[in-house]
Design an enzyme around this catalytic site. Sequence first.
Site, PDB file in Angstrom:
ATOM      1  N   SER A 209     109.370 -15.914 -69.378  1.00 41.41           N
ATOM      2  CA  SER A 209     109.146 -17.284 -68.897  1.00 41.41           C
ATOM      3  C   SER A 209     107.683 -17.424 -68.453  1.00 41.41           C
ATOM      4  CB  SER A 209     110.096 -17.590 -67.731  1.00 41.41           C
ATOM      5  OG  SER A 209     109.959 -18.959 -67.356  1.00 41.41           O
ATOM      6  N   ASN A 210     107.420 -18.406 -67.571  1.00 43.11           N
ATOM      7  CA  ASN A 210     106.051 -18.575 -67.053  1.00 43.11           C
ATOM      8  C   ASN A 210     106.142 -19.110 -65.631  1.00 43.11           C
ATOM      9  OD1 ASN A 210     106.074 -21.586 -67.130  1.00 43.11           O
ATOM     10  ND2 ASN A 210     106.378 -21.205 -69.311  1.00 43.11           N
ATOM     11  N   HIS A 211     104.955 -19.443 -65.068  1.00 44.43           N
ATOM     12  CA  HIS A 211     104.913 -19.718 -63.626  1.00 44.43           C
ATOM     13  C   HIS A 211     105.161 -21.184 -63.267  1.00 44.43           C
ATOM     14  CE1 HIS A 211     103.388 -15.695 -63.073  1.00 44.43           C
ATOM     15  NE2 HIS A 211     102.456 -15.912 -63.961  1.00 44.43           N
TER      16      HIS A 211
END
Length: 402
Positions: A209-211
């Site tokens: 995923s990402n932030h």
Amino acid sequence: MNLTGKKILLGVTGSIAAYKAAHLTRLLIKSGAEVQIIMSASAFDFITPLTLATLSKRPVLSQFKKDETGEWNNHVELGLWADLFLVAPLSANTLAKFAMGSCDNLLSAVYLSARCPVMVAPAMDLDMYQHPAVQSNLNRLEGFGHEVLHAESGELASGLSGQGRMMEPEHILGHVQSFFKGNDDFKGKKVLITMGPTLEALDPVRFISNHSSGKMGMAIAEEFSKRGAEVFVVSGPIALKVSKEKFHWYSVTSADEMYEVAAVLHPKVDICVFAAAVADYAPAQIAPEKIKKDSELISISLRKNVDIAFELGKMKRGNQIHVGFALETENEAANAKAKLKKKNFDLIVLNSTKVEGAGFKVDTNQVELFGADGRSVHSELASKTTIASLILDQIKTIPVWV
Ligand code: PMT
């Protein structure tokens, strides 16, 4: 937008930013508003009531009793008089009182009695602002339906630099104006917003995923809702407290799921804003069981994910507006303009990971806007609420063909 006839209660509390209340008062009065100021006791340490009384052309209130006559300052009447209760600056102490409903001075009594909308501009030092108690109190106020004009980043009185400065008076004025103006300038419009991250499963336990926190997309959804639009939100997993009753809310996990929902909604809407940080790749296979930690190195083959904005960009009708984002780490403008064209956006919002206080997770952003019509608009670092307001103001000027 002229504020003539608008009655604004301005609460001023004990923060070094209280000196800015003088400038804010001047701006509100110049815009035609009537301003009644209520100070907390500790605000007196930062600015004199005489200054504020002179600028607001009304006596400044602070105690339950009027000093000279001993009469009662009727907090209920004050609450009923106002069209908007604005507290700027909002100190951590008064924030806590509002969040917990405690009432030990005229300001907190008026807050509890006010029937009008409430808008607050918190201001405090960096570490105080980030403290979980302060963040939870701010979330509580948003949960009450109040508008929080999040602090901006910059040089603080303590010499530290970071988020905690009260939003600049000019930006606060902009929010007050769009509060009074904005209740209907997107009335009748249907808006689709993708926001947050996507999570691409690796095995039943792990994912890529990402932030993204969803804050930017949420600020845009709130702004559209405040300005009368019907808002459809397709959100990846986020931790934000969301007042979902304002929106048609669809929670998804992967890029495929986000695309599936967005594609069904797309034909129904007038405006699309693609604020989501969609994972460009996903594991080619999802392991049925948790991958064992046998070998030192594991290589994972990834497959390209659907590009949601690109696919829907191919289906864009002449009377639809598509707004995209570009999150870049280098060659920012060139990359953003390339995406503007490739994905058939009418407008693209560039934010760079290299700008402190911009991009993922923070309450602020600094953007450049590029339009298919050649426009280019720069923003200073400001709250995501302010950036959302700027984006909508730009959307309003994009010509659509009937
Ligand atoms: O959520 P926050 O913590 O507040 O952070 C906000 C943000 C940084 C996530 C936001 O401001 C932002 O930049 N969102 C876009 C992030 C992104 O994926 O940018 P990109 O340059 O990789 O994608 C370009 C555009 O295509 C974006 O509109 C994106 O939504 C869209 N896209 C990208 C890939 C994909 N598979 N499908 C898409 O729709």
